[in-house]
Design an enzyme around this catalytic site. Structure first.
Site, PDB file in Angstrom:
ATOM      1  N   ASN A 223     -42.972  -3.310  19.956  1.00 12.73           N
ATOM      2  CA  ASN A 223     -41.591  -2.981  20.288  1.00 12.73           C
ATOM      3  C   ASN A 223     -40.949  -4.166  20.977  1.00 12.73           C
ATOM      4  OD1 ASN A 223     -41.742  -0.391  19.382  1.00 12.73           O
ATOM      5  ND2 ASN A 223     -41.290   0.547  21.340  1.00 12.73           N
ATOM      6  N   ARG A 224     -39.659  -4.347  20.749  1.00  6.99           N
ATOM      7  CA  ARG A 224     -38.940  -5.399  21.478  1.00  6.99           C
ATOM      8  C   ARG A 224     -38.788  -4.951  22.921  1.00  6.99           C
ATOM      9  NH1 ARG A 224     -33.422  -6.945  18.613  1.00  6.99           N
ATOM     10  NH2 ARG A 224     -33.171  -8.128  20.532  1.00  6.99           N
TER      11      ARG A 224
END
Ligand code: C5P
Length: 416
Positions: A223-224
């Site tokens: 995930n960013r």
């Protein structure tokens, strides 16, 4: 005090904020130069006031060149200007870094035997003292009593970092990194009131960063997340007196917050295990980590070769850690969730936030809009704080530390 500025760095005003940077005589005085640079680069007008002994570590010329301002240590320079009164009166923030045991003692007892201590007596703005000394000196009851006295007057005395001190010894007493001090300095300029020491005696667990779900030894699904919001939550909680554990998944290159116990994890499952252990005895749990919702169903033990073309992936659901923590929480524990939303045809960001708060069952949910240039990897954030009692507070744009401090304001008032 000034209102927060959406553009970051300095607070909104025709003139940039006036900051006094006091430097006491410890070996960490050299780090004040980097702090000074950070403050001036953020647009602050900084006047440096070293003590006489600070000038044995760093020359006045260095501070004068970096600040563009004259440097004096005593009350008998610049007499027609009455500098010992004027500098404190005009300051919007006074930061003393490093603050030695002697400086803390003089400040606590209202001494005014040099320009820095006289300035501390005349300042009516927020004051941030950043201790640095050997562990024995920091832990001595005399120093601890002085710190408690200063805090009782609303002065923010930062928790020192732990680690290598001058020489071979290690322990609490290190000057926190200049980037951390600058973050807290900005927070004090942004907040309309002082930073209370109201989480003293509370145990707080924060998760941060993005989990990484391995596909093979070199690839992962992730995930960013820079982790900045979670680190700011941990840092601000520690500075409000809490005993903080930060469970950190993958983040940008961030400085571990001073005075915080770190637990490093990689995958969602590792994060879950760590959170279940740490949350057991916590008063507050804040899940700021970006947990990957899916993971590859099987981990391939060798690097998948591209010569065979793209592999087809079978994914498995990861556990919902927040929901599990809510289900297991001991009586009295508060759980804070985070939701990054974009809004869609069924509703806006706030609509989805309200639904998520009800669905997850946590006590507070911080909702923020994400997208290009918003929140991710940015120093600033904004959103809403939704509470299980129906409360909805807008969190105006400001530093991630400011948002963290607003969350802790709400948590602290619910804890009491
Ligand atoms: O479910 P969603 O990702 O929208 O909710 C975000 C909140 O739930 C965050 O607080 C995040 O840390 C947490 N979360 C979790 N476990 C997951 C996914 C999200 O604890 N598998």
């Amino acid at each position: 005090m000034r209102p927060a500025d959406a553009a970051g760095g300095a607070a909104r005003s025709a003139d940039p904020p006036r900051v006094v940077l006091g430097v006491a005589g410890g070996i960490a005085a050299y780090k004040a130069c980097e702090l000074l640079r950070r403050l001036t680069e953020s647009g602050h007008r900084v006047r440096v006031i070293p003590t006489k002994s600070a000038l044995r570590f760093v020359g006045a010329a260095t501070f004068e060149a970096l600040s563009g301002q004259p440097v004096h240590t005593g009350v008998f320079s610049d007499v027609p200007e009455v500098a010992h009164v004027r500098l404190g009166q005009q300051a919007e923030l006074v930061v003393v870094a490093p603050a030695t045991a002697d400086l803390l003692a003089r400040a606590a007892h209202g001494r005014a035997d040099d320009l820095l201590t006289a300035t501390l007596l005349t300042a009516r703005c927020p004051v941030l003292l950043v201790p640095a000394m050997h562990t024995e000196m920091w832990l001595h009851p005399a120093t601890q009593d002085n710190v408690a006295l200063l805090r009782s007057r609303g002065i923010v005395v930062m928790e020192p970092a732990s680690g290598r001190l001058t020489g071979v010894d290690t322990g609490p007493g290190r000057l926190p990194e200049p980037v951390e001090i600058a973050e807290l300095a900005r927070l004090l300029l942004e907040r309309a009131d002082a930073l209370p020491h109201d989480l003293a005696g509370r145990r707080v667990v924060v998760s941060a960063g993005g989990t990484r779900e391995p596909l093979d030894p070199v690839r992962f699904l992730g995930n960013r997340s820079s982790g900045r919001q979670g680190y700011a939550l941990a840092r601000v909680a520690a500075q409000r007196g809490a005993e903080v554990t930060l469970v950190s998944a993958h983040t940008a290159d961030l400085v571990p917050p001073a005075g915080v116990r770190m637990v490093h994890v990689g995958t969602a499952e590792q994060l879950r295990e760590a959170m279940l252990v740490e949350a057991k005895h916590a008063d507050v749990v804040a899940m700021a980590a970006a947990v990957a919702d899916f993971r590859p169903a099987a981990l391939v033990d060798h690097k998948i070769k591209k010569t065979a073309g793209p592999p087809s992936l079978t994914l498995a659901m990861n556990p919902d850690i927040l929901a599990e923590l809510v289900g297991l929480r001991p009586a009295g524990q508060l759980v804070v969730g985070f939701a990054a939303e974009t809004g869609d045809e069924t509703g806006d960001v706030l609509f989805h936030g309200r639904a998520k708060l009800a669905h997850k069952g946590c006590d507070f949910l911080v909702v923020n809009a994400v997208g290009e240039g918003l929140a991710f990897e940015q120093p600033d954030n904004a959103g809403w704080l939704l509470s299980s009692d129906g409360g909805e507070t807008e969190l105006p744009s400001g530093s991630k530390a400011l948002l963290a401090s607003r969350v802790w304001d709400a948590v602290a008032s619910r804890l009491t």
